[in-house]
Motif scaffolding. Structure first.
Motif, PDB file in Angstrom:
ATOM      1  N   VAL A   7     -18.310 -22.773 -15.707  1.00 56.82           N
ATOM      2  CA  VAL A   7     -19.229 -22.019 -16.549  1.00 56.82           C
ATOM      3  C   VAL A   7     -20.101 -21.180 -15.621  1.00 56.82           C
ATOM      4  CG1 VAL A   7     -21.120 -22.166 -18.200  1.00 56.82           C
ATOM      5  CG2 VAL A   7     -19.237 -23.786 -18.336  1.00 56.82           C
ATOM      6  N   LEU A   8     -20.108 -19.876 -15.848  1.00 59.76           N
ATOM      7  CA  LEU A   8     -20.909 -18.976 -15.033  1.00 59.76           C
ATOM      8  C   LEU A   8     -22.262 -18.741 -15.692  1.00 59.76           C
ATOM      9  CD1 LEU A   8     -18.246 -16.295 -14.096  1.00 59.76           C
ATOM     10  CD2 LEU A   8     -18.911 -18.317 -12.809  1.00 59.76           C
ATOM     11  N   CYS A   9     -23.269 -18.570 -14.867  1.00 58.71           N
ATOM     12  CA  CYS A   9     -24.614 -18.287 -15.370  1.00 58.71           C
ATOM     13  C   CYS A   9     -24.603 -16.901 -16.012  1.00 58.71           C
ATOM     14  CB  CYS A   9     -25.615 -18.324 -14.221  1.00 58.71           C
ATOM     15  SG  CYS A   9     -27.275 -17.814 -14.692  1.00 58.71           S
ATOM     16  N   PRO A  10     -25.095 -16.764 -17.242  1.00 58.68           N
ATOM     17  CA  PRO A  10     -25.104 -15.454 -17.899  1.00 58.68           C
ATOM     18  C   PRO A  10     -26.136 -14.495 -17.300  1.00 58.68           C
ATOM     19  CG  PRO A  10     -26.097 -17.102 -19.319  1.00 58.68           C
ATOM     20  CD  PRO A  10     -25.555 -17.823 -18.120  1.00 58.68           C
ATOM     21  N   ILE A  11     -27.048 -14.990 -16.487  1.00 53.09           N
ATOM     22  CA  ILE A  11     -28.085 -14.151 -15.901  1.00 53.09           C
ATOM     23  C   ILE A  11     -27.651 -13.609 -14.537  1.00 53.09           C
ATOM     24  CG2 ILE A  11     -30.478 -14.100 -15.082  1.00 53.09           C
ATOM     25  CD1 ILE A  11     -30.973 -16.346 -17.222  1.00 53.09           C
ATOM     26  N   CYS A  12     -27.192 -14.493 -13.636  1.00 50.70           N
ATOM     27  CA  CYS A  12     -26.838 -14.058 -12.282  1.00 50.70           C
ATOM     28  C   CYS A  12     -25.325 -14.052 -12.020  1.00 50.70           C
ATOM     29  CB  CYS A  12     -27.550 -14.922 -11.246  1.00 50.70           C
ATOM     30  SG  CYS A  12     -26.990 -16.638 -11.188  1.00 50.70           S
ATOM     31  N   LEU A  26     -19.158 -27.186 -27.070  1.00 49.70           N
ATOM     32  CA  LEU A  26     -20.585 -27.426 -26.835  1.00 49.70           C
ATOM     33  C   LEU A  26     -21.385 -26.614 -27.839  1.00 49.70           C
ATOM     34  CD1 LEU A  26     -20.776 -27.092 -22.945  1.00 49.70           C
ATOM     35  CD2 LEU A  26     -20.879 -29.189 -24.256  1.00 49.70           C
ATOM     36  N   GLU A  27     -22.401 -27.216 -28.400  1.00 51.83           N
ATOM     37  CA  GLU A  27     -23.306 -26.549 -29.336  1.00 51.83           C
ATOM     38  C   GLU A  27     -24.726 -26.715 -28.817  1.00 51.83           C
ATOM     39  OE1 GLU A  27     -22.656 -24.901 -32.159  1.00 51.83           O
ATOM     40  OE2 GLU A  27     -20.505 -25.255 -32.128  1.00 51.83           O
ATOM     41  N   ASP A  28     -25.494 -25.636 -28.746  1.00 46.95           N
ATOM     42  CA  ASP A  28     -26.890 -25.668 -28.317  1.00 46.95           C
ATOM     43  C   ASP A  28     -27.054 -26.403 -26.980  1.00 46.95           C
ATOM     44  OD1 ASP A  28     -27.652 -24.325 -30.630  1.00 46.95           O
ATOM     45  OD2 ASP A  28     -27.807 -26.208 -31.735  1.00 46.95           O
ATOM     46  N   PHE A  29     -26.253 -26.025 -25.994  1.00 45.19           N
ATOM     47  CA  PHE A  29     -26.262 -26.671 -24.690  1.00 45.19           C
ATOM     48  C   PHE A  29     -27.226 -25.944 -23.748  1.00 45.19           C
ATOM     49  CE2 PHE A  29     -24.571 -27.330 -20.382  1.00 45.19           C
ATOM     50  CZ  PHE A  29     -24.575 -28.712 -20.342  1.00 45.19           C
ATOM     51  N   PRO A  30     -28.216 -26.654 -23.181  1.00 46.98           N
ATOM     52  CA  PRO A  30     -29.136 -26.016 -22.241  1.00 46.98           C
ATOM     53  C   PRO A  30     -28.502 -25.919 -20.850  1.00 46.98           C
ATOM     54  CG  PRO A  30     -29.808 -28.265 -22.626  1.00 46.98           C
ATOM     55  CD  PRO A  30     -28.611 -28.007 -23.508  1.00 46.98           C
ATOM     56  N   LEU A  31     -28.016 -24.751 -20.500  1.00 47.67           N
ATOM     57  CA  LEU A  31     -27.349 -24.525 -19.221  1.00 47.67           C
ATOM     58  C   LEU A  31     -28.386 -24.159 -18.171  1.00 47.67           C
ATOM     59  CD1 LEU A  31     -24.650 -24.139 -17.650  1.00 47.67           C
ATOM     60  CD2 LEU A  31     -24.820 -21.732 -18.266  1.00 47.67           C
ATOM     61  N   TYR A  32     -28.468 -24.967 -17.117  1.00 44.67           N
ATOM     62  CA  TYR A  32     -29.406 -24.697 -16.026  1.00 44.67           C
ATOM     63  C   TYR A  32     -28.632 -24.155 -14.834  1.00 44.67           C
ATOM     64  CZ  TYR A  32     -32.689 -25.374 -12.223  1.00 44.67           C
ATOM     65  OH  TYR A  32     -33.492 -25.172 -11.139  1.00 44.67           O
ATOM     66  N   THR A  40     -30.627 -21.398 -19.953  1.00 42.98           N
ATOM     67  CA  THR A  40     -30.172 -20.581 -21.064  1.00 42.98           C
ATOM     68  C   THR A  40     -29.466 -21.483 -22.073  1.00 42.98           C
ATOM     69  OG1 THR A  40     -29.769 -18.800 -19.497  1.00 42.98           O
ATOM     70  CG2 THR A  40     -28.812 -18.549 -21.665  1.00 42.98           C
ATOM     71  N   LEU A  41     -29.686 -21.236 -23.334  1.00 41.69           N
ATOM     72  CA  LEU A  41     -29.035 -21.987 -24.395  1.00 41.69           C
ATOM     73  C   LEU A  41     -27.692 -21.337 -24.694  1.00 41.69           C
ATOM     74  CD1 LEU A  41     -30.169 -24.448 -25.821  1.00 41.69           C
ATOM     75  CD2 LEU A  41     -30.766 -22.986 -27.725  1.00 41.69           C
ATOM     76  N   ILE A  42     -26.590 -22.122 -24.596  1.00 42.77           N
ATOM     77  CA  ILE A  42     -25.249 -21.573 -24.809  1.00 42.77           C
ATOM     78  C   ILE A  42     -24.456 -22.435 -25.781  1.00 42.77           C
ATOM     79  CG2 ILE A  42     -25.142 -20.533 -22.509  1.00 42.77           C
ATOM     80  CD1 ILE A  42     -23.143 -22.817 -21.774  1.00 42.77           C
ATOM     81  N   ALA A  43     -23.345 -21.873 -26.243  1.00 42.66           N
ATOM     82  CA  ALA A  43     -22.347 -22.601 -27.019  1.00 42.66           C
ATOM     83  C   ALA A  43     -20.992 -22.270 -26.399  1.00 42.66           C
ATOM     84  CB  ALA A  43     -22.378 -22.185 -28.481  1.00 42.66           C
ATOM     85  N   VAL A  44     -20.084 -23.256 -26.387  1.00 40.08           N
ATOM     86  CA  VAL A  44     -18.751 -23.052 -25.818  1.00 40.08           C
ATOM     87  C   VAL A  44     -17.713 -23.533 -26.819  1.00 40.08           C
ATOM     88  CG1 VAL A  44     -17.183 -23.660 -23.944  1.00 40.08           C
ATOM     89  CG2 VAL A  44     -19.598 -23.362 -23.463  1.00 40.08           C
ATOM     90  N   HIS A  45     -16.749 -22.673 -27.121  1.00 35.29           N
ATOM     91  CA  HIS A  45     -15.611 -23.003 -27.980  1.00 35.29           C
ATOM     92  C   HIS A  45     -14.365 -22.422 -27.346  1.00 35.29           C
ATOM     93  CE1 HIS A  45     -17.975 -24.467 -31.371  1.00 35.29           C
ATOM     94  NE2 HIS A  45     -18.814 -23.467 -31.127  1.00 35.29           N
ATOM     95  N   LYS A  46     -13.389 -23.286 -27.020  1.00 32.65           N
ATOM     96  CA  LYS A  46     -12.130 -22.852 -26.399  1.00 32.65           C
ATOM     97  C   LYS A  46     -12.364 -22.001 -25.155  1.00 32.65           C
ATOM     98  CE  LYS A  46      -9.517 -23.125 -30.633  1.00 32.65           C
ATOM     99  NZ  LYS A  46      -8.616 -22.464 -31.548  1.00 32.65           N
ATOM    100  N   GLN A  47     -13.237 -22.450 -24.292  1.00 28.52           N
ATOM    101  CA  GLN A  47     -13.603 -21.817 -23.021  1.00 28.52           C
ATOM    102  C   GLN A  47     -14.249 -20.442 -23.183  1.00 28.52           C
ATOM    103  OE1 GLN A  47     -10.143 -21.922 -20.468  1.00 28.52           O
ATOM    104  NE2 GLN A  47     -10.722 -23.932 -19.716  1.00 28.52           N
ATOM    105  N   LYS A  48     -14.704 -20.099 -24.378  1.00 34.35           N
ATOM    106  CA  LYS A  48     -15.428 -18.852 -24.595  1.00 34.35           C
ATOM    107  C   LYS A  48     -16.912 -19.199 -24.697  1.00 34.35           C
ATOM    108  CE  LYS A  48     -15.562 -14.685 -27.140  1.00 34.35           C
ATOM    109  NZ  LYS A  48     -14.680 -13.570 -27.000  1.00 34.35           N
TER     110      LYS A  48
END
Length: 57
Positions: A7-12, A26-32, A40-48
């Protein structure tokens, strides 16, 4: 065997410490991100990866 993807950071756009498989949901996952020190709060479905909310600065 399921393929995994970092999972790549959406910011950097650098790698985080999280890997997801093809069947990961993943639903409402806090990605640090350890590189830019942001969360950042993310969701993941089928690697998207879907960005739900970026925190205010």
């Amino acid at each position: 065997m399921s393929a995994t993807k970092w999972v790549l950071c959406p910011i950097c756009n650098r790698k985080t410490r999280i890997k997801v498989r093809e069947d990961t949901i993943l639903e409402d996952f806090p990605l640090y991100c350890p590189k830019c020190h942001r969360e950042t709060l993310i969701a993941v479905h089928k690697q998207k990866i879907i960005i739900l909310k970026e925190p205010d600065s």
